[in-house]
Design an enzyme around this catalytic site. Structure first.
Site, short mmCIF file in Angstrom:
data_model
loop_
_atom_site.label_atom_id
_atom_site.label_comp_id
_atom_site.label_asym_id
_atom_site.label_seq_id
_atom_site.Cartn_x
_atom_site.Cartn_y
_atom_site.Cartn_z
N GLU A 174 -36.89 116.07 -101.54
CA GLU A 174 -36.43 114.77 -101.07
C GLU A 174 -36.38 114.67 -99.55
O GLU A 174 -35.32 114.46 -98.94
CB GLU A 174 -35.04 114.45 -101.65
CG GLU A 174 -35.05 114.33 -103.16
CD GLU A 174 -33.70 113.85 -103.72
OE1 GLU A 174 -32.74 113.71 -102.95
OE2 GLU A 174 -33.62 113.63 -104.94
N GLU A 379 -35.80 116.23 -110.97
CA GLU A 379 -34.36 115.96 -111.04
C GLU A 379 -34.16 114.66 -111.81
O GLU A 379 -34.83 113.66 -111.55
CB GLU A 379 -33.72 115.79 -109.66
CG GLU A 379 -33.49 117.07 -108.88
CD GLU A 379 -32.73 116.81 -107.59
OE1 GLU A 379 -31.95 115.83 -107.53
OE2 GLU A 379 -32.91 117.59 -106.64
#
Length: 474
Positions: A174, A379
């Site tokens: 991320e 995720e």
């Protein structure tokens, strides 16, 4: 009259070989912050800033995984996980972010990897999950070009020691959060609030990915896989009004195409450069950078929690920014004239609307935009207000429903041609949830942080059944 038989329960299978796993991150679970040569990261520093983290919590102890990893691996094996996605701690492996590796730090990951393999669990390593060595931040951090070169050296050290046993490596987790929450809104470490720095950090993170990919390829066996994990957004305009559609275009550029275009096409989107021209001149992009950034990778990881709804600003009906990120300052550079609104639906403890269709939208978009690129859901999960009942059990039916809905979306995307090869639930353990401290619980295993006792929640048993059968009960 004809009597129809009652329908039997529908079971939807996943493809043979589909990877079932769970994910964690080093600073969120390891603890042992000052042990065996580890030096502070930006999160060690940030968590000590008054008011930066709820309740003044830190990751000093966290879930004490550094000392309890064998028990945690045994839990993974009990749940039947086929893979475990974890991050390496840069300041544990290379204290200060420069110079030789720390043998004691690498020894820990040696032991962890060997324990996983002994239980038949495939290790999947992420090199960077937000724990920049503080010394590198003090030298300028991600807005400074040199940090990307330091990352490549760290990647080489880690792969040189662990690459013979870890088949899949992820460079960054991320980078949107690292750049825009860390240097734009300041709600994540290091807590800086300059949109020009955020965009420079974004570029240097991508450069680090490219340089790190080259460093990994030089050290790893030929069969090893290299990937990148992005938290792409399912961006939806509030309406078909031209202003709302343009707001969606702008946010899609800042959330998605600002990563996908350089990584997969070797260019930045022209409209994003134009939209942000008042913030920066992009002079930090040097000749050759985009060739480095667009080095081929073997798969793309997708992290998804909730969709993003946007509209053109309405001066007559001002509304607070509701993009799922806390903080007074916006993480979005050049977002004047854009409203961020919540999607409809029930909400998690984070206040995030539950909408599994957004995951389906992302996966099928990538099917079309990046044909042939293998995808992993790296995720996906939810925080809820979990607690132990008098018997010690932890019942979390909301999380089970969340997982069921999102796994159904993954299966639907696969049926519609999306090349999704695996799913990593977030998270294995309750942990230090960044600026929320220990107030939010994402784990399928409950952690009593006072005693460090682990208790599998109902969702853990439910997920174990899905992993065992490869099927999703209706």
């Amino acid at each position: 009259m004809t009597v129809e038989a009652l329908p039997s329960p529908v079971r939807t299978g996943f493809p043979t070989g589909f990877v079932w796993g769970a994910a964690t991150a080093a600073y969120q679970i390891e603890g042992a912050a000052g042990e065996d040569g580890r030096t502070p990261s930006i999160w060690d520093t940030f968590s000590r800033v008054p008011g930066a983290v709820r309740n003044g919590d830190t990751g000093d102890i966290a879930a004490d995984h550094y000392h309890r990893y064998r028990d945690d691996v045994a839990l993974m094996a009990e749940l039947g996980l086929g893979a475990y996605r974890f991050s390496l701690s840069w300041p544990r492996i290379q204290p200060g972010g420069r110079g030789p590796a720390n043998p004691a730090g690498l020894d820990f990951y040696d032991r962890l990897v060997d324990e996983l393999l002994a239980h038949g669990i495939t290790p999947v390593a992420t090199l960077y999950h937000w724990d920049l060595p503080q010394e590198l931040e003090s030298a300028g951090g991600w807005p400074v070009r040199d940090t990307a070169y330091r990352f490549a050296e760290y990647a080489q050290l880690a792969a040189g020691r662990l690459g013979d046993r870890i088949p899949t490596w992820t460079t960054l987790n991320e980078p949107w959060c690292s750049a825009f929450l860390g240097y734009g809104s300041g709600v994540h470490a290091p807590g800086r609030t300059d949109p020009a720095d955020a965009l420079a950090a974004h570029h240097h993170l991508l450069l680090a990915h490219g340089l790190g990919t080259a460093a990994l390829r030089a050290e790893l066996p030929a069969a090893a896989q290299v990937s990148l994990t992005l938290n792409l957004a399912a961006v939806r305009p509030l309406s078909t009004d031209p202003g709302d559609l343009d707001a969606a275009r702008r946010v899609d550029g800042l959330a998605n195409r600002i990563f996908l275009d350089p990584v997969f096409h070797g260019r930045y989107p022209a409209d994003v450069l134009a939209d942000t021209a008042a913030v920066t001149d992009w002079s930090f992009v040097h000749d050759g950078d985009l060739a480095e950034i667009s080095r081929p990778i073997d798969s793309l990881g997708i992290n998804y929690y909730t969709p993003t709804v946007v509209a053109a600003d309405d001066p007559a009906a001002p509304a607070p920014r509701q993009d799922g990120h806390q903080g007074e300052r916006s993480p979005w550079p050049a977002d004047a004239g854009i409203r961020f609104l919540p999607a409809e639906g029930s909400r998690t403890a984070m206040g995030w609307p539950v909408d599994a269709d957004g995951l389906y939208e992302l996966l099928t978009r990538l099917r079309d935009d990046l044909p042939g690129t293998p995808l992993l859901v790296t995720e996906n999960g939810a925080a809820y207000e979990d607690y132990s009942d008098p018997s010690g059990a932890v019942h979390d039916p909301e999380r089970v429903a969340y997982l069921h809905g999102h796994l159904s979306a993954v299966r639907r995307a696969i049926a519609d041609g999306a090349p999704v090869n695996g799913y990593f639930l977030w998270s294995l353990l309750d942990n230090f949830e960044w600026a929320y401290g220990y107030s939010k619980r994402f784990g399928i295993v409950h952690v009593d942080f006072a005693s460090q006792r682990r208790t599998p929640k109902d969702s853990a048993r439910w997920y174990a059944a899905v992993v065992r059968t490869g099927e999703l009960p209706d």
